[in-house]
Structures are given as C-alpha cells and as structure tokens.
Design an enzyme around this catalytic site. Structure first.
Site, short mmCIF file in Angstrom:
data_model
loop_
_atom_site.label_atom_id
_atom_site.label_comp_id
_atom_site.label_asym_id
_atom_site.label_seq_id
_atom_site.Cartn_x
_atom_site.Cartn_y
_atom_site.Cartn_z
N HIS A 106 68.87 74.94 22.01
CA HIS A 106 69.86 75.25 21.20
C HIS A 106 70.00 73.68 20.44
O HIS A 106 70.50 73.79 19.47
CB HIS A 106 71.38 75.11 22.33
CG HIS A 106 71.91 74.03 22.51
ND1 HIS A 106 71.44 73.87 24.82
CD2 HIS A 106 71.60 72.68 22.02
CE1 HIS A 106 72.45 72.32 24.93
NE2 HIS A 106 72.21 72.31 23.67
N ASP A 136 67.06 78.21 27.90
CA ASP A 136 66.94 76.68 26.93
C ASP A 136 66.40 75.22 26.74
O ASP A 136 66.64 74.27 27.13
CB ASP A 136 68.74 76.39 27.43
CG ASP A 136 69.22 75.59 26.62
OD1 ASP A 136 69.08 75.46 24.98
OD2 ASP A 136 70.38 74.98 26.53
N SER A 211 72.84 65.99 24.55
CA SER A 211 71.93 68.08 24.96
C SER A 211 70.49 67.25 24.56
O SER A 211 70.23 66.73 23.59
CB SER A 211 72.35 69.06 24.07
OG SER A 211 73.76 69.30 24.76
#
Length: 454
Positions: A106, A136, A211
């Site tokens: 993402h 992911d 992230s």
C-alpha cells in the site's frame, strides 16, 4: 512525587542555571547505563525512507465529479480523471548485494515514481521487482555504487508476548525515527486490512509513514514489517501491527525469483475452533483450524486430511486460528512440503502435505449459516440396507434456505455434531438438543463435509 511537583523542581533548577545533565549518573557501580544507541547505529543504515508520486487513475477530482459520474447522462468530462498524488513510507534493505528493499504494497500502490532515501541522504530511484496485495508486501530494487547495509532476519515463530521491540521508520515524513515497546500479542487477525492476516501486535509508537519500516528485537534482527495502526487520523494509541519476518522472508524469496507469488494451495474449507464448537465436538483443545470440507484431489485430500480434523500446528508452530493457518499457507510456495499436527478421530497425528499450485482450490473460510435448514428441501429417512445410513436429500428447491446453506440433492445427512442420525425424527431431536452449536455432518459423493448452522 507528583508530576506537577517534578516539573516545578526541574524548572527551578533550570532558572538557577544548575547543569541538570551533569547531575545525572552515566554509570552505576562502574557499569555504563544500558543504551540502545550502539544497536541503532548498526541497523539504521538498513532502514530507508520512501517517497512516491504518481497519478491515481481511480480518484475523482472532487465530490461533484463523483456525483456527476453516477448520473445517467454522465459525460466524459465528468468522469474521474487522473489526479497527481504523493506519499511517504518506509522500507528495509534485505539484500545489500542486489539492492533489494522490502516494504508494504500500500506504500507504493499506483506509484509512477519511487525514490529511496538512505540514512546518508543519498537518493536512488527504485523499480518494483514484484508485489502481492493479498499480504500487503512489495519488493523494490535500487542500484547503488556505494555499499549498502542489509538487515538480518530473526525467526519470528519464536517470538513471545512480552519480548522487547524496536520500531524504525519515517513517521509523518520527519525522517528516520526510533521507538520501542514490547510484543503485545501474536497471531492477530480479523482486522479487515488485507486477505492474509497473522500480525504481530506491538505498543511501540508507530504512526503514519512508518508503514514498511522495521520492527526489530534487541539483537537488531528483523522480526516484522510495520504495516498498520489502530488510531484516529494515523496517530499512535499504542496498538500497531506488523507482518511477521518469516512470512516476509517467504514472500520476498518468491518475488525475487518469480516476480510474483506462486501461492501454495492446501485445498480445504474451514473455520475457527470456538469454545462452542470444541464443546459440541468434544474436543480437548480450544484453538486451531477446524476443517469443514476437503476438496477432492487437492493436496489436503492426497495427504489424508478429512472433514472434522483440527489443524493445530504448521511446521512445528502452533496455529491459534483458521486465519493464522491461511496466512501461513498463503505465504508458502507451491510444491513446498508442510508438516501439520492434526487432531483426527480423537488422535494426534502428524501429516505431511505437498502444497498444490495454481488452479487448485485454496483455503476458504466458511461463515456461519442461518439456522433454518429444511425449507426448500425434501428429506427421506434412510432406506433398509442403505450403503451409507442417514437422511437422504431427495430434492432442493432453487434459491431456498436449504439451497443457500449449500445442501444439494443427493446429500446424506449422517450426524448432528458427532451424534449419528438415520431418520428425520432423530435429526430434529438432536438439533433441539444441541445447545452450543449445530453442525450437519453430510456425506457428498462418498466424502464427508460439515455445514455449520449457528
């Protein structure tokens, strides 16, 4: 001493020009105070900042355009148009020689340009080697004339709740930031973030921009890739989640070799071992993955797995839930040998499975079904001398409750939970008697399956 008084005293010391830092000890009994500084100095070059930019082809320019797009006479001018965007994230160098960097899918999704910034300040444009939205995870590559530093993987299956953690990333674009905490929980799932969920939960402060960054142990080894947080507006509230290092390692190997994930397929349908299910089936365990159905000719079928089995571990690692099993299997490649510990017919067994490949039926989570089961189905009691004693499903009306449950013509209902039934009177009595949960044991094409009613 209250926090207010401490703050007041500290302010007074500053006002009278006392050197507070000089008063603090740097050692006790000749031993230096513990510090993470040497560890951070060693591993921080392996953590990078990621800047992405591109044009999101699915984003409308504004809410008015979105409304116009759904009107009957929408024109081409009112449809969503490419909209420039930019974003920030983090990544971890996992192979210094090849310049491989792991991050979240993402972080780089829709990106046309990906810039990697090393701790030295040097920047490189990255290419995407491969990506996997289901887990992911994305693998990037840069070419650097100067040597890179790679992280070392830990065995994340050995993690325990309470182990110390260190998070390194790029929160809010501030640049490399280090925080610490502990492992708060393991095997977290059901967050509806991605399809494969088996997260490490930590209370290390993780925010937007972290992230793809590193979650480390006190040896400086990678135990996970920071992926998600629970918190308003991307802010930290002490609940964050990371993809375990073993999953990341398996996925990265496939992405580097094939440029894609060639996911191993087991071939079962199942669900969680709930306390109700454990009591109804008289199981001595309260965790694991319960098998409702085994796909014919699948890897599971060839290995001897059966409906009603409970898988309790994969390759020696305990499985707490069906979601954890799905995540474990989903990160292994086709053709991989997997050793499963299974409760089968009230006995513990070790079963070796060779995972199937593309085209096989994957693991599917079966949701709970409505409690009404007979509407739309014509049932007949077992006939004398019937090969498989049970209640025969003679007909199922299309779109009826029975049809929606998955009952089909030709099924033979042989038990409710673990109690055998041969006529409708017994069936109804056992359904009424079952207080915890009700599961129909059905023979279909000479193969057992379970349908959970509630």
């Amino acid at each position: 001493m209250s926090g207010f008084i401490q703050t007041l005293l500290f302010s007074i010391l500053l006002l009278i020009n006392i050197n507070v830092s000089a008063a603090l000890p740097t050692a006790i009994d000749g031993n230096n105070l513990p510090s993470l500084a040497p560890l951070i100095k060693k591993v921080s070059p392996a953590v990078v900042d990621i800047t992405v930019s591109g044009g999101n082809k699915t984003s409308p320019q504004d809410s008015k355009d979105l409304l116009d797009f759904f009107r009957p006479n929408a024109s081409a001018q009112s449809k969503p148009r490419p909209q420039p965007f930019s974003g920030l994230g983090s990544g971890v160098i996992i192979n210094a020689q090849k310049g491989f960097i792991i991050t979240n899918y993402h972080v780089i999704e829709h990106a046309d340009k990906i810039i990697i910034t090393l701790i030295s300040g040097r920047q490189h444009e990255a290419t995407v080697v491969g990506q996997d939205p289901q887990s992911d995870v994305a693998l990037l590559q840069i070419k650097s004339k100067t040597p890179l530093v790679a992280i070392t993987f830990a065995d994340s299956d050995k993690l325990q709740v309470g182990d110390f953690t260190i998070a390194i990333g790029n929160p809010f674009g501030l640049g490399q930031t280090v925080t610490s905490g502990i492992v708060s929980a393991l095997g977290r799932s059901g967050l509806n973030l991605q399809n494969l969920e088996n997260y490490i939960q930590t209370d290390a402060a993780i925010n937007s921009g972290n992230s793809g960054g590193a979650l480390l142990n006190l040896k400086g080894e990678l135990i996970g890739i920071n992926t998600a947080i629970l918190g308003p507006n991307g802010g930290n509230i002490g609940i964050a989640f990371a993809i375990p290092a073993n999953m990341v390692k398996n996925l990265a190997q496939q992405l580097s070799e094939f440029g894609e994930i060639r996911r191993g397929i087991l071939g079962i349908k199942g669900g969680e071992v709930t306390p109700e299910l454990a009591k109804s089936f008289e199981l001595d365990i309260n965790h694991g993955a319960f098998i409702y159905q085994v796909t014919p000719n699948s890897a599971a079928d060839k290995a001897g797995l059966k409906a009603g089995d409970v898988i309790t571990s994969v390759n020696g690692t305990n499985i707490r839930s069906f979601a954890a099993l799905r995540a474990k299997i989903g990160t292994l490649s086709a053709g991989k040998k997997v050793i499963l510990n299974v409760m089968q017919d009230d006995q513990e067994k070790t079963i070796t499975v060779i995972l199937g490949g593309k085209g096989s039926t994957s693991l599917t989570t079966t949701t709970k079904s409505p409690t009404i089961i007979f509407e739309g189905a014509i049932l007949k009691d077992a006939e004398k001398g019937q090969l498989i004693p049970g209640i025969n499903v003679a007909q199922v009306e299309r779109n009826s409750d029975a049809d929606r449950l998955g009952i089909v013509k030709g099924d033979v209902i042989i038990a409710v939970n673990r109690t055998k039934v041969t006529n409708q009177q017994q069936l109804i009595a056992e359904l009424k008697k079952a207080k915890n949960m009700r599961a129909l044991n059905i023979m279909r094409n000479n193969r057992p399956i379970y349908i959970i009613l509630d």
